[in-house]
Scaffold this motif. Structure first.
Motif, short mmCIF file in Angstrom:
data_model
loop_
_atom_site.label_atom_id
_atom_site.label_comp_id
_atom_site.label_asym_id
_atom_site.label_seq_id
_atom_site.Cartn_x
_atom_site.Cartn_y
_atom_site.Cartn_z
N PHE A 14 0.88 -1.18 0.00
CA PHE A 14 0.00 0.00 0.00
C PHE A 14 0.90 1.22 0.00
N ARG A 15 0.78 2.07 -1.00
CA ARG A 15 1.70 3.20 -1.13
C ARG A 15 0.95 4.42 -1.63
N LYS A 16 1.21 5.54 -0.99
CA LYS A 16 0.55 6.79 -1.37
C LYS A 16 1.58 7.89 -1.47
N GLN A 17 1.45 8.75 -2.47
CA GLN A 17 2.45 9.79 -2.66
C GLN A 17 1.81 11.14 -3.00
N HIS A 18 2.37 12.18 -2.43
CA HIS A 18 2.14 13.56 -2.89
C HIS A 18 0.67 13.90 -3.07
N CYS A 19 -0.13 13.75 -2.07
CA CYS A 19 -1.54 14.12 -2.22
C CYS A 19 -1.64 15.64 -2.25
N LEU A 47 -7.97 11.53 -6.64
CA LEU A 47 -7.06 10.43 -6.31
C LEU A 47 -7.11 9.39 -7.41
N TRP A 48 -5.93 8.93 -7.83
CA TRP A 48 -5.80 7.80 -8.75
C TRP A 48 -5.46 6.57 -7.92
N VAL A 49 -6.18 5.48 -8.16
CA VAL A 49 -5.90 4.22 -7.47
C VAL A 49 -5.55 3.17 -8.53
N LEU A 50 -4.40 2.55 -8.39
CA LEU A 50 -4.01 1.46 -9.28
C LEU A 50 -4.06 0.15 -8.52
N LEU A 51 -4.85 -0.78 -9.02
CA LEU A 51 -4.85 -2.15 -8.49
C LEU A 51 -3.81 -2.92 -9.29
N VAL A 109 1.82 1.13 -14.13
CA VAL A 109 2.70 1.64 -13.07
C VAL A 109 3.42 2.90 -13.55
N ALA A 110 3.90 2.88 -14.80
CA ALA A 110 4.59 4.05 -15.35
C ALA A 110 3.67 5.26 -15.38
N PHE A 111 2.41 5.05 -15.79
CA PHE A 111 1.47 6.17 -15.85
C PHE A 111 1.13 6.68 -14.45
N ILE A 112 0.75 5.78 -13.57
CA ILE A 112 0.26 6.19 -12.26
C ILE A 112 1.35 6.87 -11.45
N SER A 113 2.59 6.46 -11.66
CA SER A 113 3.70 7.03 -10.90
C SER A 113 3.95 8.49 -11.25
N LYS A 114 3.44 8.93 -12.40
CA LYS A 114 3.60 10.33 -12.81
C LYS A 114 2.52 11.23 -12.22
N HIS A 143 -1.67 9.71 -6.00
CA HIS A 143 -1.95 8.34 -6.41
C HIS A 143 -1.66 7.36 -5.29
N VAL A 144 -2.22 6.19 -5.44
CA VAL A 144 -1.94 5.09 -4.52
C VAL A 144 -1.89 3.82 -5.34
N ILE A 145 -0.97 2.92 -4.99
CA ILE A 145 -0.86 1.62 -5.64
C ILE A 145 -1.18 0.57 -4.60
#
Length: 216
Positions: free
Chosen positions: A2-7, A144-148, A175-180, A184-186
């Motif tokens: 579970f990872r969240k960045q830069h909200c 928020l973007w959520v990637l499963l 992963v490449a898209f969501i990381s930009k 976002h959260v993965i």
């Protein structure tokens, strides 16, 4: 995982929240969203679910919603037709955002326009990809973007709608898209469904809390 960045801080007056859930076939998007619907009622908001896009033009033309069983089974459309479709999509998104979505509403989206950037074949997109990237920048921005995310082997054990190598490619592309994306959260979609739902719910509630704090 579970990872969240830069909200990002919310824009004052931003009372409508869009939560976008992305992931390859087999990631469990529909099951996770179904599980969330009975659990999300943050800050008295109305919570709605939507698959992919508004359908104003399709409904006007009497086109029924369809279930995609073979996402790569049809050839791409021509460039002109593809461009018309994505500009209509942009218009529909903003029309929905401004005129249809009620204040204090949370919209949970099963896929979103940017899914086209990862898998243009699914959408039969035949124009240069940079045109879709341009339109994507003009779309209403989700809170928020959520990637499963899960290993390709796990996804293939659940669904075999595309070839294994295509599933692996999509995993990397998502992963490449969501990381930009700054907000976002993965979430590890190979976990038991209840744990995946709980992780996504936690991320959404945090985004809502930060949105409320920024408005206050």
């Amino acid at each position: 995982m579970f990872r969240k960045q830069h909200c990002r801080p919310a824009i004052k007056g931003d009372l409508n929240l869009r939560i976008v859930i992305l992931g390859p076939d087999g990631a469990g998007k529909s099951s996770v969203i179904d599980g969330l619907m009975g659990r999300l009622n943050p800050a008295g908001r109305v919570v709605r679910m939507r698959h992919l896009k508004p359908r104003y033009v399709a409904q006007f033309r009497g086109q029924p919603a369809t279930i995609v069983l073979d996402p790569h089974g049809k050839p791409p459309r021509g460039a002109a037709s593809s461009l018309i479709k994505i500009w209509v999509w942009l218009f529909e998104e903003w029309y929905a955002r401004i005129f249809q979505e009620k204040r204090e509403t949370m919209l949970v989206c099963d896929r979103y326009f940017h899914d086209l950037l990862v898998d243009p074949m699914r959408y039969r997109f035949g124009a240069p990809l940079w045109t879709a990237e341009l339109v994507g920048k003009l779309m209403p921005r989700p809170r928020l973007w959520v990637l499963l995310n899960a290993p390709a082997s796990v996804l293939q054990s659940r669904k075999q709608e595309v070839l294994p190598e295509e599933t692996a490619r999509q995993c990397q592309a998502y992963v490449a898209f969501i990381s930009k994306q700054r907000e976002h959260v993965i979430v590890d979609a190979s976990q038991p469904l209840e744990k995946v739902i709980a992780d996504v719910e936690k991320a959404i509630r945090l985004a809502v809390t930060e949105n409320g704090s920024s408005r206050g």
